[in-house]
Design an enzyme around this catalytic site. Structure first.
Site, mmCIF file in Angstrom:
data_model
loop_
_atom_site.group_PDB
_atom_site.id
_atom_site.type_symbol
_atom_site.label_atom_id
_atom_site.label_comp_id
_atom_site.label_asym_id
_atom_site.label_seq_id
_atom_site.Cartn_x
_atom_site.Cartn_y
_atom_site.Cartn_z
ATOM 1 N N HIS A 81 -10.607 -4.152 -2.516
ATOM 2 C CA HIS A 81 -10.275 -3.762 -3.888
ATOM 3 C C HIS A 81 -8.792 -3.495 -4.114
ATOM 4 O O HIS A 81 -8.315 -3.668 -5.233
ATOM 5 C CB HIS A 81 -11.049 -2.508 -4.291
ATOM 6 C CG HIS A 81 -12.517 -2.747 -4.430
ATOM 7 N ND1 HIS A 81 -13.369 -1.791 -4.935
ATOM 8 C CD2 HIS A 81 -13.291 -3.809 -4.138
ATOM 9 C CE1 HIS A 81 -14.603 -2.265 -4.947
ATOM 10 N NE2 HIS A 81 -14.581 -3.493 -4.455
ATOM 11 N N CYS A 116 -0.406 9.440 12.439
ATOM 12 C CA CYS A 116 0.200 10.736 12.724
ATOM 13 C C CYS A 116 -0.950 11.703 12.971
ATOM 14 O O CYS A 116 -2.094 11.275 13.137
ATOM 15 C CB CYS A 116 1.157 11.192 11.623
ATOM 16 S SG CYS A 116 0.447 11.600 10.017
#
Length: 150
Positions: free
Chosen positions: A98, A65
């Protein structure tokens, strides 16, 4: 890799360029819209992208966006989606390594096309590290019940 991509009106040209680039790199790309400059509501496209991840139509997702913020919030409403807003390759790499992010969000008004491609390269090339990160990622989709104080 199967990649779903979605944007609002602020990023539809950015999305088209990235979708073409991903296809040229050999990925199967599902474009979930929008496909023009007319104003639309970014949550609708974020929800559609998260559904494609949740139902297995896509292995990874790209949410776009103007800033990347609104659409990333909407993607993350679905517990199957782990969307990270990124602006450079290290954050894209760490989101995978992670956090086992399966979607990245970027802002078309904030991120240039070359930087977006570098982020996508890092995101798609990085595997989840597992180990100590796995229990943390599990908590993202399965939050513990917390006691509320009165």
């Amino acid at each position: 890799m199967r990649i779903a991509i979605a944007s609002d009106h602020a990023a539809f040209e950015f999305k088209a360029a990235l979708a073409d680039w991903l296809r040229d790199a050999g990925h199967a790309v599902e474009d979930l819209g929008t496909n023009g400059p007319d104003s639309v509501d970014y949550p609708d496209f974020g929800y559609a992208l998260a559904a494609a991840i949740a139902d297995g139509r896509a292995d990874r997702g790209v949410a776009l966006c103007g800033s990347g913020i609104g659409i990333s919030i909407s993607v993350n409403r679905n517990p199957a989606a782990r969307c990270a807003l990124v602006s450079e390759p290290l954050s894209a790499k760490l989101a995978r390594e992670h956090n086992d992010a399966n979607v990245i969000a970027m802002g078309a008004r904030l991120t240039g096309i070359d930087m977006a491609k570098a982020c996508l390269n890092a995101f798609l090339a990085t595997e989840f590290a597992g180990d100590r990160h796995a229990r943390r990622v599990d908590k993202l989709s399965n939050p513990p019940q917390l006691e509320t104080s009165r």
